[in-house]
Design a protein around this motif. Structure first.
Motif, PDB file in Angstrom:
ATOM      1  N   LYS A 257       0.821  -1.217   0.000  1.00  0.00           N
ATOM      2  CA  LYS A 257       0.000   0.000   0.000  1.00  0.00           C
ATOM      3  C   LYS A 257       0.856   1.269   0.000  1.00  0.00           C
ATOM      4  N   GLN A 258       2.174   1.121  -0.057  1.00  0.00           N
ATOM      5  CA  GLN A 258       3.057   2.291   0.016  1.00  0.00           C
ATOM      6  C   GLN A 258       2.753   3.295  -1.092  1.00  0.00           C
ATOM      7  N   ALA A 259       2.312   2.804  -2.247  1.00  0.00           N
ATOM      8  CA  ALA A 259       2.049   3.692  -3.378  1.00  0.00           C
ATOM      9  C   ALA A 259       0.821   4.567  -3.149  1.00  0.00           C
ATOM     10  N   ARG A 260       0.053   4.273  -2.094  1.00  0.00           N
ATOM     11  CA  ARG A 260      -1.117   5.099  -1.776  1.00  0.00           C
ATOM     12  C   ARG A 260      -0.869   5.998  -0.575  1.00  0.00           C
ATOM     13  N   PHE A 261       0.333   5.909   0.018  1.00  0.00           N
ATOM     14  CA  PHE A 261       0.653   6.635   1.250  1.00  0.00           C
ATOM     15  C   PHE A 261       1.124   8.046   0.894  1.00  0.00           C
ATOM     16  N   ALA A 262       0.466   9.053   1.466  1.00  0.00           N
ATOM     17  CA  ALA A 262       0.772  10.444   1.113  1.00  0.00           C
ATOM     18  C   ALA A 262       2.106  10.893   1.710  1.00  0.00           C
ATOM     19  N   GLN A 263       2.717  11.863   1.053  1.00  0.00           N
ATOM     20  CA  GLN A 263       3.909  12.528   1.609  1.00  0.00           C
ATOM     21  C   GLN A 263       3.438  13.590   2.602  1.00  0.00           C
ATOM     22  N   LEU A 264       4.301  13.860   3.590  1.00  0.00           N
ATOM     23  CA  LEU A 264       3.997  14.888   4.584  1.00  0.00           C
ATOM     24  C   LEU A 264       4.815  16.137   4.232  1.00  0.00           C
ATOM     25  N   GLY A 374     -23.763  20.017  20.781  1.00  0.00           N
ATOM     26  CA  GLY A 374     -23.678  18.561  20.768  1.00  0.00           C
ATOM     27  C   GLY A 374     -22.755  18.032  19.683  1.00  0.00           C
ATOM     28  N   GLU A 375     -22.327  18.915  18.755  1.00  0.00           N
ATOM     29  CA  GLU A 375     -21.368  18.506  17.718  1.00  0.00           C
ATOM     30  C   GLU A 375     -20.073  18.078  18.403  1.00  0.00           C
ATOM     31  N   PHE A 376     -19.459  16.990  17.907  1.00  0.00           N
ATOM     32  CA  PHE A 376     -18.190  16.566  18.495  1.00  0.00           C
ATOM     33  C   PHE A 376     -17.149  16.349  17.410  1.00  0.00           C
ATOM     34  N   ASN A 377     -15.881  16.470  17.793  1.00  0.00           N
ATOM     35  CA  ASN A 377     -14.828  16.472  16.787  1.00  0.00           C
ATOM     36  C   ASN A 377     -13.471  16.206  17.403  1.00  0.00           C
ATOM     37  N   TRP A 378     -12.505  16.029  16.557  1.00  0.00           N
ATOM     38  CA  TRP A 378     -11.101  16.135  16.943  1.00  0.00           C
ATOM     39  C   TRP A 378     -10.285  16.403  15.676  1.00  0.00           C
ATOM     40  N   ALA A 379      -8.988  16.549  15.836  1.00  0.00           N
ATOM     41  CA  ALA A 379      -8.126  16.922  14.726  1.00  0.00           C
ATOM     42  C   ALA A 379      -6.821  16.143  14.825  1.00  0.00           C
ATOM     43  N   GLY A 380      -6.035  16.210  13.766  1.00  0.00           N
ATOM     44  CA  GLY A 380      -4.721  15.568  13.770  1.00  0.00           C
ATOM     45  C   GLY A 380      -3.627  16.580  13.517  1.00  0.00           C
ATOM     46  N   ALA A 381      -2.424  16.262  13.969  1.00  0.00           N
ATOM     47  CA  ALA A 381      -1.296  17.198  13.890  1.00  0.00           C
ATOM     48  C   ALA A 381      -0.952  17.590  12.460  1.00  0.00           C
ATOM     49  N   ALA A 382      -1.290  16.759  11.482  1.00  0.00           N
ATOM     50  CA  ALA A 382      -0.994  17.097  10.086  1.00  0.00           C
ATOM     51  C   ALA A 382      -2.178  17.825   9.451  1.00  0.00           C
ATOM     52  N   ASN A 383      -2.955  18.548  10.301  1.00  0.00           N
ATOM     53  CA  ASN A 383      -4.071  19.378   9.840  1.00  0.00           C
ATOM     54  C   ASN A 383      -5.223  18.587   9.215  1.00  0.00           C
ATOM     55  N   THR A 384      -5.447  17.395   9.756  1.00  0.00           N
ATOM     56  CA  THR A 384      -6.653  16.647   9.394  1.00  0.00           C
ATOM     57  C   THR A 384      -7.740  16.997  10.408  1.00  0.00           C
ATOM     58  N   LEU A 402       0.040  18.249   6.230  1.00  0.00           N
ATOM     59  CA  LEU A 402       0.817  19.477   6.375  1.00  0.00           C
ATOM     60  C   LEU A 402       1.121  19.713   7.845  1.00  0.00           C
ATOM     61  N   MET A 403       2.345  20.078   8.133  1.00  0.00           N
ATOM     62  CA  MET A 403       2.722  20.499   9.487  1.00  0.00           C
ATOM     63  C   MET A 403       3.408  21.851   9.389  1.00  0.00           C
ATOM     64  N   PRO A 404       3.416  22.709  10.400  1.00  0.00           N
ATOM     65  CA  PRO A 404       2.780  22.467  11.695  1.00  0.00           C
ATOM     66  C   PRO A 404       1.269  22.695  11.635  1.00  0.00           C
ATOM     67  N   TYR A 405       0.634  22.414  12.774  1.00  0.00           N
ATOM     68  CA  TYR A 405      -0.813  22.463  12.900  1.00  0.00           C
ATOM     69  C   TYR A 405      -1.316  23.914  12.947  1.00  0.00           C
ATOM     70  N   GLY A 406      -2.431  24.166  12.284  1.00  0.00           N
ATOM     71  CA  GLY A 406      -3.162  25.405  12.546  1.00  0.00           C
ATOM     72  C   GLY A 406      -3.115  26.479  11.474  1.00  0.00           C
ATOM     73  N   ASP A 407      -2.256  26.349  10.473  1.00  0.00           N
ATOM     74  CA  ASP A 407      -2.169  27.369   9.423  1.00  0.00           C
ATOM     75  C   ASP A 407      -2.020  26.672   8.085  1.00  0.00           C
TER      76      ASP A 407
END
Lengths: 429, 430
Positions: A257-264, A374-384, A402-407
């Motif tokens: 599956k490496q060919a489907r793995f995104a670059q950071l 009541g909406e719930f969520n979370w995020a990931g460090a690579a801006n997901t 994308l890193m860093p988070y938030g921009d």
């Protein structure tokens, strides 16, 4: 004869029901207008994503929006790996980092439902290394001073980030420095050894006091191993990924599956992007990695994560497979901490309270974003990002790398893009 | 033909009701997943197999019908008697809601008011002082800033305390010294002794203690009847709680469970002394409305169902719906709840029951408005008006904070519920 036919029929139905959706992946496609989204307004999302790609802010991005269990919108823009010339697509595998946490929280709640562990249990009943913890008390001439923990860490503290544990990348935190020196996320370390290492270091704050974002969900992974008798990865596979048909969610990206793995990527300082080549961004997800990080180690796809979210929105069930009971999901998505115990979250996400593994919107006005209580969520460090809106029966997932988070402010974008396209609200407010 | 059916029904219908308290229902039709209910069997069996509990029973009902009832292990290991739904169990503080209901019967009749001063009914409490400090010269006290009222007894805000095992404070030690809960005391004597002991705190602040025992004496004085007689006439007989009693007669001893603790060798051992064990003997004089009842899972389910129904069961009305609503509404401001948040996070006190106000703080699944209590031998119950669920857990083990059985009863009940009605639950109706 009749019996024979019934049996054959049942087999065929089972094959259709059991393999159909999993083989197709994601959620079934719906008609956007029927789901009360304006097609012309959904098209604005295409344009907004493309602007980020054209401006060199994002290499690639995918956004999915579902309502009532059906996909209203799914679009990818840009590249998963610019250097290799691979476009971003719905089957692109991305590092979801902290979006692993809700999955780990669900895994623990499966064991709570079986009566094998309780949220009110002491962590040290299962992981004895967490008995007699010390808490940092500022730096002295001979190094970090500590005081004894005033109360034990409970399982509930792990799921609400009130354990006193921290992360390795906070500036001005002496315990964070110790974590960094110890290279806590060494991919070669087992979860058992990780837990012992973390327990040997002081806590950043007293357990049970305030929300302090850290490795609590990683320790939860080890707790799951001890309670279930399985490796954490095997437990997730058997109890969440396989039952829900999340076929591309994994700690280790296999060779096939490496060919489907995104670059950071990260900003190159010249208005563009460059790949992040550091070993830590790759070795953690390699086929030979040992560490299974429940706080940030998973790789997933938009299809898989939509299915996970839909299970939660449905009250713990998807396509006839029940993972959790509705009352458990209710508890997970109910705010758990009084405001004075969550100043950090109030800065990060105003208007949100702490659920179990997720944040829960309890004050729409303070959030400065469209949405529903009541909406719930979370995020990931690579801006997901993802959010689930139970009142509107809406799920939205945004994946990029994308890193860093938030921009740029993609959390705000996902909210704005989704709700501006919604033409009919289910909920009275 | 009709006559024969009616006769058949007459012969058979009462039997299941007597055996299990409430009529049996179809779990799936009641919104429970049968395969998930089976997990409760496994969870209970683990407690027995690991030698943590001798025996255990859990019953769950919805809409007045039993969805689950199962016993595992032994009621008495030495005598080889299995735990069954018929086993007689010391319910300790699960007596309190029963006594609270009895007091509210008198309030409804206009014979007692929540605002009545305790000293007006039991004169021995007219001069009871409040503990301030303990020095070489003995205990220093101050006068109460406000008199104890009946409301304070029902909400544990009287300032009354408990013996040292439950209340390791200077005042708790005085309860020990005066041997307040000696089974040889009559309730009248117990009340007079208690009134000579200083209050732990000013009336108005939650402090768990002998309040409901004193309430039992109030009931005696108002009605002119012994508490056990009043409870039998007004609650147990009308509700068909035929196995709920203070004293266990000789003929029922073979259904009475042994009480266990963990012995020095780490295995289960019978607890033979203390723990109010003298209260159940036929020569006992003390009738403890705060902790003296013996009951069965079926009887207690009937009591709970009466509360869930708003005060009525099987056509017999015990209380009005408005009285039940008051009893199951939180009564104490957050800054006066003492250690209640520690013991029942997210809960306030109603009248005789704890009431869940903050689900998020509770650390277990549930519904706002759920009320319940527990007993010192690890028994538990809760009543969920939003989901129309009643659940009771019976066992006989001390101390009650050893295992997370309160969480177990909630976790195990709600994980099996797949059709919620609570508007705050996914799939619930708004």
């Amino acid at each position: 004869m009749k019996k024979h036919w019934t049996g054959l029929f049942a087999l065929l139905v089972a094959a259709a029901v059991g393999l159909g959706p999993a083989a197709a992946g994601g959620l079934p496609k719906g008609d956007a207008a029927t789901l009360a989204f304006a097609p012309d307004r959904l098209a604005r999302i295409d344009a907004a994503m493309q602007r980020y790609v054209d401006a060199g802010k994002l290499a690639g991005v995918t956004v999915a929006i579902a309502r009532d269990g059906k996909l209203a919108y799914l679009h990818s823009a840009g590249m998963a790996d610019r250097e290799a010339g691979r476009p971003m697509a719905e089957d692109t595998m991305v590092r979801i980092y902290s979006m692993s946490k809700p999955i780990t929280a669900v895994a623990l709640m499966i064991l709570v439902e079986e009566g094998k562990v309780h949220l009110a249990d002491k962590l040290s009943d299962y992981l004895p290394e967490f008995a007699d913890m010390k808490v940092q008390d500022g730096e002295g001439p001979d190094g970090l001073k500590t005081v004894p923990a005033e109360r034990p860490i409970y399982v509930h503290d792990l799921l609400t980030h009130t354990s006193g544990l921290t992360y390795d990348d906070y500036e001005n935190s002496p315990v964070s420095k110790l974590y960094k020196q110890a290279n806590i996320f060494d991919p070669a370390r087992s979860l058992a050894d990780f837990s012992k290492l973390i327990a040997s270091l002081p806590l950043a704050v007293q357990p049970g006091t305030v929300y302090n974002y850290g490795v609590s969900l990683d320790i939860t992974g080890r707790l799951i191993e001890v309670v279930s008798g399985q490796s954490f990865g095997a437990f997730l596979k058997d109890n969440i990924f396989e039952p829900l048909g999340m076929k591309d969610t994994t700690f280790r990206v296999p060779a096939g599956k490496q060919a489907r793995f995104a670059q950071l990527y990260k900003p190159d300082g010249k208005g563009g992007l460059q790949p992040m080549t550091g070993a830590s961004y790759h070795a953690r997800f390699a086929p030979d990695a040992v560490m299974e990080s429940g706080g940030g180690g998973l790789v997933s796809t938009v299809d898989d994560y939509l299915r996970f979210c839909q299970m939660l929105l449905n009250g713990g069930e998807l396509d006839g497979v029940r993972i959790l009971a509705p009352k458990t999901v209710q508890l997970m998505t109910t705010g758990q901490l009084p405001p004075e115990r969550r100043p950090f979250l109030a800065r990060l996400m105003p208007g949100y309270d702490v659920g179990l593994g997720v944040a829960v919107l309890d004050d729409l006005g303070t959030s400065e974003l469209p949405g529903s209580v009541g909406e719930f969520n979370w995020a990931g460090a690579a801006n997901t990002f993802f959010f689930v809106d139970p009142r509107e029966k809406v799920i939205a997932v945004l994946l990029t790398q994308l890193m860093p988070y938030g921009d740029p402010p993609l959390r705000e974008d996902l909210k704005a893009w989704t709700y501006q396209a919604m033409t009919e609200a289910h909920h009275a407010e | 033909m009709l006559n024969r059916i009616a006769l058949f029904c007459l012969l058979l219908a009462p039997l299941p009701a007597l055996a299990s308290g409430l009529p049996q229902g179809d779990p799936a039709a009641l919104g429970f997943a049968p395969d998930r209910l089976a997990r409760i069997d496994a969870a209970m069996q683990r407690y027995v197999d690991e030698g943590k509990l001798a025996g255990m029973t859990i019953a769950i009902a919805r809409d007045g019908k039993v969805a689950y009832e199962k016993s595992v292990g032994m009621a008495d290991t030495a005598k080889g008697r299995p735990m069954t739904p018929d086993t007689l169990i010391r319910i300790y503080s699960m007596s309190k809601p029963v006594t609270a209901v009895a007091a509210m019967i008198l309030v409804e009749e206009g014979r007692l008011h929540l605002t009545d001063k305790l000293g007006d009914i039991l004169p021995e409490f007219k001069d009871t002082q409040v503990f301030e400090s303990e020095g070489p010269d003995g205990v220093r006290t101050v006068p109460p800033k406000q008199p104890i009222r009946i409301f304070n007894l029902l909400t544990h805000t009287s300032g009354l305390s408990y013996p040292g095992d439950f209340d390791p404070t200077p005042v708790g030690r005085i309860y020990d010294k005066k041997d307040v809960f000696n089974a040889a005391n009559t309730l009248a004597e117990m009340s007079r002794k208690t009134a000579t002991i200083p209050l732990t705190d000013q009336p108005g602040h939650y402090h768990y203690g002998a309040s409901i025992d004193i309430l039992g004496r109030v009931i005696e004085v108002i009605t002119g009847k012994p508490l056990d007689v009043f409870l039998k006439e007004r609650i147990f007989e009308p509700l068909g709680m035929h196995d709920t009693m203070f004293v266990v007669p000789a003929r029922l001893q073979d259904r009475f469970a042994e009480l266990y603790t963990t012995g020095k060798d780490g295995t289960l051992a019978p607890l033979r002394e203390g723990a109010g064990l003298g209260l159940y003997r036929e020569d006992a004089k003390l009738v403890s409305g705060g902790g003296g009842l013996v009951s069965t899972v079926g009887d207690y389910m009937r009591f709970c169902q009466m509360m869930l129904n708003g005060g009525e069961l099987g056509g017999v009305r015990i209380l009005s719906p408005e009285t039940v609503r008051l009893m199951t509404t939180g009564q104490i401001p957050a800054d006066r709840r003492g250690n209640l948040p520690e013991h029942r996070p997210g809960s306030n006190m109603g009248l005789g029951f704890g009431v869940l106000e903050d689900l998020g703080a509770s650390e277990m699944p549930g519904s706002v408005g759920t009320f319940g209590w527990a007993g010192a031998a690890s028994t538990q119950f809760f009543i969920d008006p939003r989901e129309k669920i009643v659940a009771v857990l019976m066992t006989q083990y001390m101390p009650s904070d050893t295992y997370s059985l309160r969480a177990d009863l909630k976790d195990l009940t709600y994980q099996a519920l797949v059709e919620p009605r609570d508007a705050d639950a996914p799939g619930g109706s708004r």
